[in-house]
Design an enzyme around this catalytic site. Structure first.
Site, PDB file in Angstrom:
ATOM      1  N   GLY A   8       0.811  -1.113  -0.211  1.00 63.09           N
ATOM      2  CA  GLY A   8       0.122   0.019   0.098  1.00 63.09           C
ATOM      3  C   GLY A   8       1.005   1.191   0.016  1.00 63.09           C
ATOM      4  O   GLY A   8       0.533   2.189   0.580  1.00 63.09           O
ATOM      5  N   GLY A  11      -0.249   5.012  -0.932  1.00 61.75           N
ATOM      6  CA  GLY A  11      -1.466   5.652  -0.352  1.00 61.75           C
ATOM      7  C   GLY A  11      -0.955   6.910   0.408  1.00 61.75           C
ATOM      8  O   GLY A  11       0.191   6.968   0.394  1.00 61.75           O
ATOM      9  N   GLN A  12      -1.560   7.534   1.247  1.00 59.93           N
ATOM     10  CA  GLN A  12      -1.430   8.754   1.836  1.00 59.93           C
ATOM     11  C   GLN A  12      -0.399   8.480   3.022  1.00 59.93           C
ATOM     12  O   GLN A  12       0.737   9.083   3.017  1.00 59.93           O
ATOM     13  CB  GLN A  12      -2.620   9.291   2.572  1.00 59.93           C
ATOM     14  CG  GLN A  12      -2.160  10.499   3.259  1.00 59.93           C
ATOM     15  CD  GLN A  12      -3.331  10.982   4.732  1.00 59.93           C
ATOM     16  OE1 GLN A  12      -4.024  10.124   5.084  1.00 59.93           O
ATOM     17  NE2 GLN A  12      -3.449  12.304   4.922  1.00 59.93           N
ATOM     18  N   ASP A  34       2.146  -1.800  -4.235  1.00 58.91           N
ATOM     19  CA  ASP A  34       0.833  -1.486  -4.541  1.00 58.91           C
ATOM     20  C   ASP A  34       0.162  -2.408  -5.245  1.00 58.91           C
ATOM     21  O   ASP A  34       0.977  -2.925  -6.209  1.00 58.91           O
ATOM     22  CB  ASP A  34       0.543  -0.147  -4.567  1.00 58.91           C
ATOM     23  CG  ASP A  34      -0.504   0.589  -4.013  1.00 58.91           C
ATOM     24  OD1 ASP A  34      -1.556   0.008  -3.991  1.00 58.91           O
ATOM     25  OD2 ASP A  34      -0.164   1.444  -3.037  1.00 58.91           O
ATOM     26  N   ASP A  52      -0.773  -7.689  -4.472  1.00 60.99           N
ATOM     27  CA  ASP A  52      -2.206  -7.877  -4.152  1.00 60.99           C
ATOM     28  C   ASP A  52      -2.038  -8.163  -2.736  1.00 60.99           C
ATOM     29  O   ASP A  52      -2.126  -9.353  -2.220  1.00 60.99           O
ATOM     30  CB  ASP A  52      -2.998  -8.648  -5.102  1.00 60.99           C
ATOM     31  CG  ASP A  52      -4.451  -8.520  -4.664  1.00 60.99           C
ATOM     32  OD1 ASP A  52      -4.722  -8.140  -3.690  1.00 60.99           O
ATOM     33  OD2 ASP A  52      -5.031  -9.450  -5.294  1.00 60.99           O
ATOM     34  N   TYR A 142     -15.283  -0.666   9.230  1.00 54.95           N
ATOM     35  CA  TYR A 142     -13.511  -0.254   9.164  1.00 54.95           C
ATOM     36  C   TYR A 142     -13.343  -0.323  10.772  1.00 54.95           C
ATOM     37  O   TYR A 142     -12.138  -0.848  10.776  1.00 54.95           O
ATOM     38  CB  TYR A 142     -13.245   1.383   8.958  1.00 54.95           C
ATOM     39  CG  TYR A 142     -11.806   1.892   8.783  1.00 54.95           C
ATOM     40  CD1 TYR A 142     -10.754   1.288   8.464  1.00 54.95           C
ATOM     41  CD2 TYR A 142     -11.775   2.814   9.748  1.00 54.95           C
ATOM     42  CE1 TYR A 142      -9.566   1.685   8.498  1.00 54.95           C
ATOM     43  CE2 TYR A 142     -10.432   3.406  10.052  1.00 54.95           C
ATOM     44  CZ  TYR A 142      -9.459   2.765   9.285  1.00 54.95           C
ATOM     45  OH  TYR A 142      -8.218   3.237   9.369  1.00 54.95           O
TER      46      TYR A 142
HETATM   47  N1  SER Z   1      -8.838   8.441   8.940  1.00 51.92           N
HETATM   48  C1  SER Z   1      -9.280   7.248   9.232  1.00 51.92           C
HETATM   49  C2  SER Z   1     -10.632   7.415   8.818  1.00 51.92           C
HETATM   50  O1  SER Z   1     -11.239   8.682   8.647  1.00 51.92           O
HETATM   51  C3  SER Z   1      -9.369   7.075  10.811  1.00 51.92           C
HETATM   52  O2  SER Z   1      -8.260   6.338  11.014  1.00 51.92           O
HETATM   53  O3  SER Z   1     -11.355   6.538   8.204  1.00 51.92           O
END
Ligand code: SER
Length: 321
Positions: A8, A11-12, A34, A52, A142
Site C-alpha cells: 500500500g 497511499g497517503q 501497491d 495484491d 472499518y
Molecule cells: N482516517 C481514518 C478515517 O477517517 C481514521 O483512522 O477513516
C-alpha cells in the site's frame, strides 16, 4: 539492515513512509508495492512491485524475491468507503492482515507494522482523553476490522511470538498524497480548498472535535515504534497515539490567520455519524512511556506548513501546465 516491504505504498501514509524508510535503510533495502501504478512518485523512487494485499502468494513471492524480513501493511479500506462496501472492507482489511501474520508465524518474515485507528472506539467509549484500555464497541465496518485485527495481532504475538507492532492512528494530515475514503479527510481537503478557492464546504458540522496528527509526527511515531527494542513494546494490540484535537471551526479560524477571506460552510453528510462515534481526544501516555513518543506539530505549526507546501505545489503545477 532490515529488508523492508511496504504494502500500500501508493497511499497517503504508505507513500511518505516509503520515502522515510529509504532515507533510513537505504533505497536498495526498501521495496514499495501497491495494487497498481497510480502513485508515480513512489513507483519511480526505487524498487517497486505490484502486490495484491489480498493474495497470500502475491505477497510471499515478493518477500522471497527480495529477502524481505519486515512488512509495513498500509493497504486498507477506510471508514467512509467501508460503509459503502462493507464486505469489501472486511475482506481487504482482514485477509491482508492474516497473510502477513501467517508469513511471520511461518518464519518468512520477522517483523510487522500494522496500523490500527481511532475507529476501534465507538459511541460508548469515553470521548475525552480516551484511555488505552477502555470500552470498544465500534459501529463502522472499518472500526470493526481494526478492533478484530488488534485482537489477532495480540494473539499471534502471544501464541506464536510474532513481532507485530501497531499504532491507533488518529486523522492524519499531509500535503504530498491525498487520503482516500476517510472521515477525517476533511482536515486535508480544507487546506487544498483554502488555497484553490478560499472556500470549503465541510462534510462535518462545525463543532465536531476529532483527534488529528500531522504526517511528520505519524511517520516518526511509526519509525520509533519499529526501532524500539522488543521488550519496550509492551502493548501488542495497538498503541493509542495522540497529538492535536480540533473542530472544523477551529481549523478554519487558524487558516483565516493566513488567508483572511477564507470561508467555511457546513453540509454534514453520512460521515457525521461516523465522526460522532469517535473520541475527541486520546490519552497516549503508554506510547510516551514505553517508547518515548512525543509530537512536534500543533495546529498552528501544522497550518503554516500545510499552506506553505500546498502553495508551492499548486504554484509549481501552474508553471508546469
Ligand atoms: N482516517 C481514518 C478515517 O477517517 C481514521 O483512522 O477513516
Amino acid at each position: 539492515m532490515p529488508k523492508v516491504l511496504i504494502i500500500g505504498a501508493g497511499g497517503q501514509i504508505g507513500s511518505e513512509l516509503t520515502f522515510k524508510l529509504k532515507d533510513i535503510h537505504g533505497s536498495e533495502n526498501v521495496v514499495a508495492s501497491d495494487i497498481g501504478y497510480h502513485n508515480l512518485e513512489v513507483v519511480n523512487s526505487g524498487i517497486f512491485e505490484i502486490v495484491d494485499a489480498q493474495d497470500y502468494n502475491s505477497i510471499k513471492i515478493c518477500v522471497e524475491k527480495h529477502n524481505i524480513d519486515t512488512i509495513y501493511l498500509m493497504a486498507a479500506m477506510l471508514s467512509a468507503t467501508g460503509e459503502k462496501y462493507p464486505m469489501k472492507a472486511w475482506d481487504l482489511n482482514m485477509n491482508s492482515l492474516f497473510h502477513v501474520l501467517n508469513l511471520a508465524k511461518d518464519g518468512f518474515i520477522k517483523r510487522i507494522f500494522w496500523p490500527s485507528s481511532i475507529a476501534v472506539f465507538g459511541p460508548t467509549t469515553p470521548t475525552e482523553n480516551t484511555p488505552q484500555h477502555t470500552i470498544m464497541e465500534p459501529t463502522t465496518v472499518y472500526g470493526i476490522t481494526k478492533q478484530v485485527g488488534e485482537r489477532w495481532c495480540e494473539y499471534y504475538h502471544k501464541k506464536y511470538d510474532v513481532d507485530v507492532r501497531s499504532i491507533r492512528y488518529p486523522g492524519i494530515i499531509s500535503w504530498k498524497t491525498m487520503p482516500g475514503g476517510g472521515t477525517t479527510d476533511y482536515a486535508v481537503e480544507i487546506y487544498h480548498q483554502a488555497i484553490l478557492d478560499k472556500h470549503y464546504d465541510c462534510f462535518l458540522s462545525e463543532h465536531t472535535e476529532l483527534p488529528m496528527m500531522f504526517m511528520d509526527d505519524a511517520i516518526n511515531a511509526t519509525v520509533n515504534l519499529m526501532q524500539a527494542p522488543a521488550e519496550q513494546v509492551k502493548i501488542r494490540s495497538s498503541y493509542n497515539l495522540g497529538a492535536i484535537s480540533f473542530t472544523p471551526l477551529t481549523i478554519s479560524e487558524e487558516i483565516k490567520k493566513h488567508i483572511p477571506d477564507f470561508k467555511i460552510t457546513y453540509s454534514p453528510d453520512y460521515r457525521q455519524q461516523i465522526a460522532d462515534s469517535w473520541p475527541k481526544s486520546i490519552d497516549d501516555s503508554a506510547a510516551r512511556e514505553d517508547w518515548n513518543w512525543n509530537h512536534e506539530f500543533n495546529l498552528e505549526k501544522m497550518t503554516t506548513e500545510m499552506l506553505k507546501q500546498l502553495g508551492r505545489k499548486y504554484q509549481d503545477s501552474e508553471i508546469n501546465s
